[in-house]
Scaffold this motif. Sequence first.
Motif, PDB file in Angstrom:
ATOM      1  N   ALA A  68      17.896  20.372   1.922  1.00 38.66           N
ATOM      2  CA  ALA A  68      17.049  20.299   3.338  1.00 38.66           C
ATOM      3  C   ALA A  68      15.932  19.984   3.318  1.00 38.66           C
ATOM      4  O   ALA A  68      15.391  19.066   4.098  1.00 38.66           O
ATOM      5  CB  ALA A  68      17.314  21.774   4.021  1.00 38.66           C
ATOM      6  N   SER A  69      14.854  20.146   2.388  1.00 32.35           N
ATOM      7  CA  SER A  69      13.773  19.942   2.058  1.00 32.35           C
ATOM      8  C   SER A  69      13.653  18.387   1.810  1.00 32.35           C
ATOM      9  O   SER A  69      12.923  17.635   2.458  1.00 32.35           O
ATOM     10  CB  SER A  69      12.875  20.474   0.925  1.00 32.35           C
ATOM     11  N   LEU A  70      14.277  17.968   1.040  1.00 29.76           N
ATOM     12  CA  LEU A  70      14.466  16.685   0.531  1.00 29.76           C
ATOM     13  C   LEU A  70      14.956  15.575   1.968  1.00 29.76           C
ATOM     14  O   LEU A  70      14.266  14.844   2.461  1.00 29.76           O
ATOM     15  CB  LEU A  70      15.570  16.335  -0.302  1.00 29.76           C
ATOM     16  N   ARG A 101      13.081  11.931   5.962  1.00 33.64           N
ATOM     17  CA  ARG A 101      13.092  11.296   7.262  1.00 33.64           C
ATOM     18  C   ARG A 101      11.753  10.946   8.037  1.00 33.64           C
ATOM     19  O   ARG A 101      11.391  10.153   8.576  1.00 33.64           O
ATOM     20  CB  ARG A 101      13.682  12.391   8.489  1.00 33.64           C
ATOM     21  N   GLY A 102      10.863  11.836   7.445  1.00 36.83           N
ATOM     22  CA  GLY A 102       9.418  11.473   7.724  1.00 36.83           C
ATOM     23  C   GLY A 102       9.026  10.263   7.210  1.00 36.83           C
ATOM     24  O   GLY A 102       8.102   9.276   8.029  1.00 36.83           O
ATOM     25  N   GLU A 144       0.842  -1.128   0.021  1.00 36.60           N
ATOM     26  CA  GLU A 144      -0.069  -0.005  -0.143  1.00 36.60           C
ATOM     27  C   GLU A 144       0.856   1.131   0.164  1.00 36.60           C
ATOM     28  O   GLU A 144       1.731   1.666   0.623  1.00 36.60           O
ATOM     29  CB  GLU A 144      -0.871  -0.071   1.191  1.00 36.60           C
ATOM     30  N   VAL A 145       0.568   2.244  -0.692  1.00 45.32           N
ATOM     31  CA  VAL A 145       1.289   3.570  -0.797  1.00 45.32           C
ATOM     32  C   VAL A 145       0.330   4.611  -0.031  1.00 45.32           C
ATOM     33  O   VAL A 145      -0.674   4.835  -0.279  1.00 45.32           O
ATOM     34  CB  VAL A 145       1.349   3.962  -2.143  1.00 45.32           C
ATOM     35  N   GLY A 146       1.135   4.961   0.978  1.00 39.88           N
ATOM     36  CA  GLY A 146       0.552   5.930   2.068  1.00 39.88           C
ATOM     37  C   GLY A 146       0.577   7.348   1.629  1.00 39.88           C
ATOM     38  O   GLY A 146      -0.095   8.099   2.067  1.00 39.88           O
ATOM     39  N   SER A 147       1.809   7.629   0.714  1.00 41.73           N
ATOM     40  CA  SER A 147       1.726   9.007   0.489  1.00 41.73           C
ATOM     41  C   SER A 147       2.756   9.235  -0.728  1.00 41.73           C
ATOM     42  O   SER A 147       3.781   8.333  -1.016  1.00 41.73           O
ATOM     43  CB  SER A 147       2.670   9.663   1.537  1.00 41.73           C
ATOM     44  N   VAL A 188      10.597   3.210   1.226  1.00 46.87           N
ATOM     45  CA  VAL A 188      10.580   4.610   0.346  1.00 46.87           C
ATOM     46  C   VAL A 188      11.309   4.196  -0.848  1.00 46.87           C
ATOM     47  O   VAL A 188      12.496   3.982  -0.756  1.00 46.87           O
ATOM     48  CB  VAL A 188      11.267   5.215   1.460  1.00 46.87           C
ATOM     49  N   VAL A 189      10.571   4.747  -1.918  1.00 44.18           N
ATOM     50  CA  VAL A 189      11.005   4.648  -3.189  1.00 44.18           C
ATOM     51  C   VAL A 189      11.263   6.502  -3.604  1.00 44.18           C
ATOM     52  O   VAL A 189      10.530   7.105  -3.449  1.00 44.18           O
ATOM     53  CB  VAL A 189       9.971   4.136  -4.311  1.00 44.18           C
TER      54      VAL A 189
END
Length: 445
Positions: A57-59, A64-65, A45-48, A73-74
Amino acid sequence: MNGAGAASASRRAEIIAVGSELLVPPRQDTNSLFITERLNDIGVEVGSRTIVGDDGASLASVLRGALERAGIVVLCGGLGPTQDDLTRDVVAEVLGRPLEEDLAVLASIRQRFAARGARMPEINRRQAMVPKGASVMMNPSGTAPGLWIEDGGRLVVLLPGPPSELQPMFERAVSERLGPSAGAERLHRRTIRICGRTESEVDEAASPIYRRWLSLDPPITTTVLTAPGQVELHLVVRVADAETAQAILDRATAEMQRIFGEDVFSADGRTLERVVGDLLRERGWTIAVAESCTGGLLSARLTDVPGSSDYVSFNVVVYSNAAKIRELGVPVDVLAAGGAVSEEVACAMADGVRRRAGADLAVGVTGIAGPGGGSEAKPVGTTCIAVVTRDARLVRTFRFPGVRTRVRLFGAQLGLDLARRIMIGCSPGGAFEIAGTRSPAADAR
């Protein structure tokens, strides 16, 4: 998502698409849709799905989240040779793994340039830098290798951005690595499409069933999506056996159809235009369309269906009153009496285009799409739609919400739906309809 039996972290994925170009219209992140479909096929299942620009910094924050929430995580994109290709560096930093030069990757990149008679620029050495312990997925279609990193029970997959490189690489990863480890269970889906109800009406009627479905073994999870004039219920069940899944989803679909009746126009994946086309083909009928405010959107949807030349006869856009009179024979006194946006004019347009085409069924649409042109009596969004056949007619006035584009989309959707309803002999749903605008003889058989 309604309550939902979420997958365990190991069976749950998040996708991060990297690249500032994806944040600028009209670019679309098609990679994430492909990856989602393939993961769902093996029961993950893909949650996000998240798009991040070329900002380290944004990446790092997004990654991390994602690692806190999901077992897989892909990341796609950001593996090129330039300084703004940051994915490798950020992943290495977040996972605490130093980057090391992989000599086999470097040799492969050099060979790729040499095959074209070119020297590899030194900047391309960056693509051979690999986080320590990562497994390399070679890229026969480009210079950026993919990376497979297992880290503390989590999996991080890095894929190149170009779809021609990403798709075959991910297909191999799914078949050779992810698929065998995913277990026997798969996600099975069913989409129920409804017209004639608002999203809130659908949710209010169906939410008691959603809650009961979650207590089943296996549970059925439900997502409600909406588009102009249409509500979709996406049902998902996780089981190993496709036949079992089919039986579960068949029972769930039948339950929804008992609630929403003929407002359900599709439970087998078909779009409304395909449903209308199939009904026309079954009857051996042809259709003609006269559009004003929708500007050809209804006609475009009909003709988007392959093979629609079997039943689409003649379509015309008549925006001005002069065109309505000249092309369709709409009487001048009818236009003068009620104005261009009236049920009488919609009927005259449908009658005129059916007569001119010699069609079995015709649709006439006229309305005020905005932003100007509205009045207190007929505000923006007021739309009149008529459907006529040899022995029946159905006409309705609606008041659609939203800006010009949405009003036009609503008009095309409800025009198709009224055509469907007149063919199956059912009454229209009441959403967006302005009550009390018709004479008792407006709908006749």
